[in-house]
Design a protein around this motif. Structure first.
Motif, PDB file in Angstrom:
ATOM      1  N   MET A   1       0.844  -1.192   0.000  1.00 18.29           N
ATOM      2  CA  MET A   1       0.000   0.000   0.000  1.00 18.29           C
ATOM      3  C   MET A   1       0.881   1.243   0.000  1.00 18.29           C
ATOM      4  O   MET A   1       1.883   1.307   0.692  1.00 18.29           O
ATOM      5  CB  MET A   1      -0.900  -0.001   1.242  1.00 18.29           C
ATOM      6  CG  MET A   1      -1.767   1.234   1.335  1.00 18.29           C
ATOM      7  SD  MET A   1      -2.809   1.357   2.800  1.00 18.29           S
ATOM      8  CE  MET A   1      -3.757  -0.134   2.689  1.00 18.29           C
TER       9      MET A   1
ATOM     10  N   LYS B   1       2.147   4.788   0.961  1.00 10.53           N
ATOM     11  CA  LYS B   1       2.115   5.611   2.175  1.00 10.53           C
ATOM     12  C   LYS B   1       2.704   6.966   1.833  1.00 10.53           C
ATOM     13  O   LYS B   1       3.824   7.055   1.340  1.00 10.53           O
ATOM     14  CB  LYS B   1       2.874   4.924   3.300  1.00 10.53           C
ATOM     15  CG  LYS B   1       2.208   3.609   3.675  1.00 10.53           C
ATOM     16  CD  LYS B   1       2.870   2.924   4.828  1.00 10.53           C
ATOM     17  CE  LYS B   1       2.104   1.625   5.095  1.00 10.53           C
ATOM     18  NZ  LYS B   1       2.541   0.956   6.263  1.00 10.53           N
TER      19      LYS B   1
ATOM     20  N   CYS C   1      -7.622   7.565   1.145  1.00  9.54           N
ATOM     21  CA  CYS C   1      -7.184   7.264   2.518  1.00  9.54           C
ATOM     22  C   CYS C   1      -8.336   6.657   3.315  1.00  9.54           C
ATOM     23  O   CYS C   1      -8.150   5.660   4.020  1.00  9.54           O
ATOM     24  CB  CYS C   1      -6.675   8.527   3.208  1.00  9.54           C
ATOM     25  SG  CYS C   1      -5.149   9.199   2.530  1.00  9.54           S
ATOM     26  N   GLU C   2      -9.494   7.250   3.186  1.00  6.35           N
ATOM     27  CA  GLU C   2     -10.665   6.753   3.916  1.00  6.35           C
ATOM     28  C   GLU C   2     -11.005   5.329   3.490  1.00  6.35           C
ATOM     29  O   GLU C   2     -11.375   4.500   4.321  1.00  6.35           O
ATOM     30  CB  GLU C   2     -11.856   7.675   3.686  1.00  6.35           C
ATOM     31  CG  GLU C   2     -13.074   7.319   4.511  1.00  6.35           C
ATOM     32  CD  GLU C   2     -14.193   8.338   4.362  1.00  6.35           C
ATOM     33  OE1 GLU C   2     -14.944   8.498   5.336  1.00  6.35           O
ATOM     34  OE2 GLU C   2     -14.305   8.971   3.293  1.00  6.35           O
TER      35      GLU C   2
ATOM     36  N   LYS D   1      -8.933   3.157   2.591  1.00  5.58           N
ATOM     37  CA  LYS D   1      -7.767   2.316   2.905  1.00  5.58           C
ATOM     38  C   LYS D   1      -7.018   1.850   1.658  1.00  5.58           C
ATOM     39  O   LYS D   1      -6.323   0.842   1.687  1.00  5.58           O
ATOM     40  CB  LYS D   1      -8.161   1.101   3.758  1.00  5.58           C
ATOM     41  CG  LYS D   1      -8.939   1.436   5.008  1.00  5.58           C
ATOM     42  CD  LYS D   1      -8.054   2.030   6.060  1.00  5.58           C
ATOM     43  CE  LYS D   1      -8.834   2.168   7.368  1.00  5.58           C
ATOM     44  NZ  LYS D   1      -8.528   3.353   8.081  1.00  5.58           N
TER      45      LYS D   1
ATOM     46  N   ILE E   1      -4.816   3.882   0.147  1.00  5.80           N
ATOM     47  CA  ILE E   1      -3.499   4.421   0.456  1.00  5.80           C
ATOM     48  C   ILE E   1      -3.512   4.810   1.932  1.00  5.80           C
ATOM     49  O   ILE E   1      -4.569   4.965   2.530  1.00  5.80           O
ATOM     50  CB  ILE E   1      -3.116   5.641  -0.416  1.00  5.80           C
ATOM     51  CG1 ILE E   1      -4.084   6.811  -0.186  1.00  5.80           C
ATOM     52  CG2 ILE E   1      -3.053   5.269  -1.887  1.00  5.80           C
ATOM     53  CD1 ILE E   1      -3.682   8.095  -0.919  1.00  5.80           C
ATOM     54  N   THR E   2      -2.321   4.978   2.497  1.00  8.19           N
ATOM     55  CA  THR E   2      -2.219   5.448   3.878  1.00  8.19           C
ATOM     56  C   THR E   2      -1.635   6.850   3.858  1.00  8.19           C
ATOM     57  O   THR E   2      -0.523   7.057   3.359  1.00  8.19           O
ATOM     58  CB  THR E   2      -1.320   4.522   4.725  1.00  8.19           C
ATOM     59  OG1 THR E   2      -1.852   3.197   4.678  1.00  8.19           O
ATOM     60  CG2 THR E   2      -1.267   4.991   6.171  1.00  8.19           C
TER      61      THR E   2
ATOM     62  N   TYR F   1      -0.417  10.282   5.890  1.00 10.04           N
ATOM     63  CA  TYR F   1       0.141  10.746   7.152  1.00 10.04           C
ATOM     64  C   TYR F   1       0.130  12.263   7.177  1.00 10.04           C
ATOM     65  O   TYR F   1       0.279  12.917   6.144  1.00 10.04           O
ATOM     66  CB  TYR F   1       1.603  10.301   7.299  1.00 10.04           C
ATOM     67  CG  TYR F   1       1.794   8.853   7.622  1.00 10.04           C
ATOM     68  CD1 TYR F   1       2.044   8.447   8.934  1.00 10.04           C
ATOM     69  CD2 TYR F   1       1.753   7.881   6.630  1.00 10.04           C
ATOM     70  CE1 TYR F   1       2.246   7.110   9.229  1.00 10.04           C
ATOM     71  CE2 TYR F   1       1.949   6.544   6.925  1.00 10.04           C
ATOM     72  CZ  TYR F   1       2.199   6.169   8.224  1.00 10.04           C
ATOM     73  OH  TYR F   1       2.391   4.848   8.528  1.00 10.04           O
TER      74      TYR F   1
ATOM     75  N   LEU G   1      -6.477   9.412   8.673  1.00  6.96           N
ATOM     76  CA  LEU G   1      -5.045   9.632   8.473  1.00  6.96           C
ATOM     77  C   LEU G   1      -4.254   9.182   9.690  1.00  6.96           C
ATOM     78  O   LEU G   1      -4.766   9.158  10.804  1.00  6.96           O
ATOM     79  CB  LEU G   1      -4.764  11.115   8.213  1.00  6.96           C
ATOM     80  CG  LEU G   1      -5.416  11.750   6.992  1.00  6.96           C
ATOM     81  CD1 LEU G   1      -5.068  13.229   6.920  1.00  6.96           C
ATOM     82  CD2 LEU G   1      -5.005  11.035   5.717  1.00  6.96           C
ATOM     83  N   GLU G   2      -3.011   8.863   9.453  1.00  9.04           N
ATOM     84  CA  GLU G   2      -2.074   8.523  10.520  1.00  9.04           C
ATOM     85  C   GLU G   2      -1.267   9.767  10.880  1.00  9.04           C
ATOM     86  O   GLU G   2      -1.192  10.716  10.095  1.00  9.04           O
ATOM     87  CB  GLU G   2      -1.125   7.407  10.068  1.00  9.04           C
ATOM     88  CG  GLU G   2      -1.822   6.113   9.696  1.00  9.04           C
ATOM     89  CD  GLU G   2      -2.560   5.493  10.873  1.00  9.04           C
ATOM     90  OE1 GLU G   2      -2.048   5.565  12.004  1.00  9.04           O
ATOM     91  OE2 GLU G   2      -3.646   4.934  10.648  1.00  9.04           O
TER      92      GLU G   2
ATOM     93  N   GLN H   1       9.799   8.079   9.146  1.00 11.43           N
ATOM     94  CA  GLN H   1       8.798   7.007   9.094  1.00 11.43           C
ATOM     95  C   GLN H   1       9.258   5.817   8.267  1.00 11.43           C
ATOM     96  O   GLN H   1       8.686   4.747   8.361  1.00 11.43           O
ATOM     97  CB  GLN H   1       7.469   7.527   8.537  1.00 11.43           C
ATOM     98  CG  GLN H   1       6.729   8.470   9.428  1.00 11.43           C
ATOM     99  CD  GLN H   1       6.338   7.871  10.759  1.00 11.43           C
ATOM    100  OE1 GLN H   1       6.566   8.488  11.789  1.00 11.43           O
ATOM    101  NE2 GLN H   1       5.784   6.694  10.775  1.00 11.43           N
TER     102      GLN H   1
END
Length: 139
Positions: free
Chosen positions: A1, A3, A32-33, A35, A37-38, A40, A73-74, A106
């Motif tokens: 995925m 990020k 992002c929502e 899932k 992609i992730t 940050y 989001l992270e 990260q």
């Protein structure tokens, strides 16, 4: 995925519906929502978002928006070494340096998505506009 670090300008495009940029910002946040992609953001971005959103909305509403954002989001790490790296860097903009070194820390983040690509010219990461990033993942 995939990020990515999403810079504050992209998030602000979404919140303030700044056309035509809000369309790609919205698409990235939807990925992002879902899932796919992730995404940050950093604590600095959250603080800046609070400050800028607070100019147009009450505290409770801004907090609610930020909580919803953090549901999809992270949050990237921010620590003393990241701040020192930013202070000792060749970046002209300290805030951008903080974002960059937080993303580098990260390890799994390889792309910074921003409309201000020129501000990240010394980054070791890929730096793309939202539109360029979206085209790159559709291939």
């Amino acid at each position: 995925m995939n990020k990515i670090l999403i810079d504050s300008d992209v998030i602000l495009d979404f919140f303030f519906d700044r056309l035509p940029f809000s369309e790609s910002a919205s698409e990235i946040l939807m990925l992002c929502e879902g899932k796919e992609i992730t995404g940050y953001i950093t604590p600095v971005i959250i603080s800046n978002l609070y400050y800028l959103l607070r100019k147009n909305a009450k505290h409770d509403k801004v907090i609610d928006h930020l909580k919803k954002l953090l549901n999809i989001l992270e949050t990237a790490t921010m620590n003393k070494q990241i701040v020192l790296n930013a202070l000792n860097s060749d970046f002209n903009d300290f805030e951008d340096a903080l974002q960059n070194f937080s993303a580098e820390f990260q390890k799994e983040i390889h792309v910074i998505v921003t409309r201000n690509t020129k501000d990240f010219k010394t980054s070791s990461l890929s730096v793309m506009t939202p539109e360029t990033y979206l085209r790159s993942i559709q291939k």
